[in-house]
Write a protein that holds these residues in place. Sequence first.
Motif, PDB file in Angstrom:
ATOM      1  N   ILE B  78       0.837  -1.275   0.073  1.00 46.66           N
ATOM      2  CA  ILE B  78      -0.340  -0.074  -0.168  1.00 46.66           C
ATOM      3  C   ILE B  78       0.696   1.274  -0.049  1.00 46.66           C
ATOM      4  N   LEU B  79       2.146   1.070  -0.466  1.00 42.22           N
ATOM      5  CA  LEU B  79       2.936   2.131  -0.318  1.00 42.22           C
ATOM      6  C   LEU B  79       2.755   3.429  -1.315  1.00 42.22           C
ATOM      7  N   THR B  80       1.473   3.298  -2.314  1.00 42.54           N
ATOM      8  CA  THR B  80       1.268   4.404  -2.935  1.00 42.54           C
ATOM      9  C   THR B  80      -0.058   5.135  -2.240  1.00 42.54           C
ATOM     10  N   ASP B  81      -0.638   4.433  -1.439  1.00 43.46           N
ATOM     11  CA  ASP B  81      -2.014   5.167  -0.978  1.00 43.46           C
ATOM     12  C   ASP B  81      -1.925   6.426  -0.352  1.00 43.46           C
ATOM     13  N   THR B  82      -2.769   7.291  -0.763  1.00 44.95           N
ATOM     14  CA  THR B  82      -2.662   8.694  -0.600  1.00 44.95           C
ATOM     15  C   THR B  82      -2.324   9.020   1.053  1.00 44.95           C
ATOM     16  N   TRP B  83      -3.149   8.279   1.779  1.00 46.18           N
ATOM     17  CA  TRP B  83      -3.361   8.530   3.165  1.00 46.18           C
ATOM     18  C   TRP B  83      -2.012   8.252   3.996  1.00 46.18           C
ATOM     19  N   LEU B  84      -1.379   6.998   2.965  1.00 46.10           N
ATOM     20  CA  LEU B  84      -0.058   6.860   3.842  1.00 46.10           C
ATOM     21  C   LEU B  84       1.050   7.857   3.174  1.00 46.10           C
ATOM     22  N   ILE B  85       1.004   8.237   2.068  1.00 44.63           N
ATOM     23  CA  ILE B  85       1.987   9.162   1.744  1.00 44.63           C
ATOM     24  C   ILE B  85       1.824  10.478   2.612  1.00 44.63           C
ATOM     25  N   VAL B  86       0.790  10.836   2.968  1.00 44.21           N
ATOM     26  CA  VAL B  86       0.360  12.008   3.647  1.00 44.21           C
ATOM     27  C   VAL B  86       1.195  11.992   4.667  1.00 44.21           C
ATOM     28  N   SER B  87       0.728  10.823   5.514  1.00 46.46           N
ATOM     29  CA  SER B  87       1.106  10.402   6.914  1.00 46.46           C
ATOM     30  C   SER B  87       2.853  10.547   7.064  1.00 46.46           C
ATOM     31  N   VAL B  88       3.347   9.763   5.968  1.00 40.11           N
ATOM     32  CA  VAL B  88       4.795   9.765   6.019  1.00 40.11           C
ATOM     33  C   VAL B  88       5.365  11.272   5.760  1.00 40.11           C
ATOM     34  N   LEU B  89       4.688  12.023   4.849  1.00 45.06           N
ATOM     35  CA  LEU B  89       5.133  13.615   4.848  1.00 45.06           C
ATOM     36  C   LEU B  89       4.972  14.208   6.495  1.00 45.06           C
ATOM     37  N   LEU B  90       3.751  14.168   6.925  1.00 50.80           N
ATOM     38  CA  LEU B  90       3.464  14.788   8.451  1.00 50.80           C
ATOM     39  C   LEU B  90       4.386  14.034   9.254  1.00 50.80           C
ATOM     40  N   THR B  91       4.909  12.644   9.268  1.00 52.93           N
ATOM     41  CA  THR B  91       5.882  12.322  10.115  1.00 52.93           C
ATOM     42  C   THR B  91       7.292  12.889   9.849  1.00 52.93           C
ATOM     43  N   GLY B  92       7.658  12.997   8.617  1.00 51.78           N
ATOM     44  CA  GLY B  92       8.840  13.683   8.429  1.00 51.78           C
ATOM     45  C   GLY B  92       9.020  15.062   8.883  1.00 51.78           C
ATOM     46  N   ILE B  93       7.765  15.870   8.907  1.00 52.45           N
ATOM     47  CA  ILE B  93       7.831  17.266   9.375  1.00 52.45           C
ATOM     48  C   ILE B  93       7.868  17.161  10.906  1.00 52.45           C
ATOM     49  N   VAL B 137       0.257  17.583  18.018  1.00 59.25           N
ATOM     50  CA  VAL B 137      -0.860  17.747  17.064  1.00 59.25           C
ATOM     51  C   VAL B 137      -0.517  16.831  15.912  1.00 59.25           C
ATOM     52  N   LEU B 138       0.902  16.993  15.181  1.00 62.03           N
ATOM     53  CA  LEU B 138       1.135  16.485  13.829  1.00 62.03           C
ATOM     54  C   LEU B 138       1.068  14.665  14.218  1.00 62.03           C
ATOM     55  N   TRP B 139       1.518  14.364  15.589  1.00 59.39           N
ATOM     56  CA  TRP B 139       1.440  12.750  15.699  1.00 59.39           C
ATOM     57  C   TRP B 139       0.070  12.222  15.791  1.00 59.39           C
TER      58      TRP B 139
END
Lengths: 83, 156
Positions: B78-93, B137-139
């Motif tokens: 599921i690496l291409t799922d939108t919710w996951l990509i958004v979560s990864v970006l937020l995790t990076g932030i 808030v992010l996590w």
Amino acid sequence: MPRARRPLRIAATVEFASLLVLLINLATVHLPEVSSLAGPVHGCAYLVSAIAAARDPRGTIGVTAMALVPGIGGMLALRRLAR
Amino acid sequence: MTKFFLAAHVLAAIIAVGPVTVAASMFPAAIRRAQAAGPADTASTAPVRVLHRICRVYAAVGLAVPVFGFATASSMGILTDTWLIVSVLLTGIAACVLAFSILPGQDTLLAQLGHQDPPVRRSSTVRLAMFTGLFNVLWAVITILMIVRPGSTTGA
């Protein structure tokens, strides 16, 4: 007295070791589970070693450039910093 | 294997993020108290150092979270799922906020503790609290995204 640059040392070792795991896995049984775990470990180790090398007080542009080399960058950066 | 990866990911998240949330939230008030008590009062400076140490150590433990997270996602395909990509970006932030704002901020305030020039100012602790709140808030958003999984058939 702890050895210098422990985080970078650990990250570089993990980066290289996980790469070996990935390549050996690929060449032999090629289990997807191994790729799924070793891949992220390798990726995170790469990021950590690149950032650790960049943030090192003795770091230069050359050291950071070395660290960005895929696979063995951490080790290269350590050798540069030790010189 | 996916079950193992996901379990490890969630366990690591609980173990790593929990202590950082608590310790980082307590830090601003604790260092204000220590500054008010004066440099000789070890009873109020020692807790501040412990809180910073918890944040630092468990932030490092937190590296295991994305490692097992990617392992799980890769295993599930599921690496291409939108919710996951958004979560990864937020995790990076969130990781950047923790590593480049919260931890160095705590370090700086600890160094200023007890000195006159400059002393720990209330405005600095309030700023640190703001970034700590941002991290929290992010996590929290990431956790909700991973439960609800908008756009996916597997969301709760």
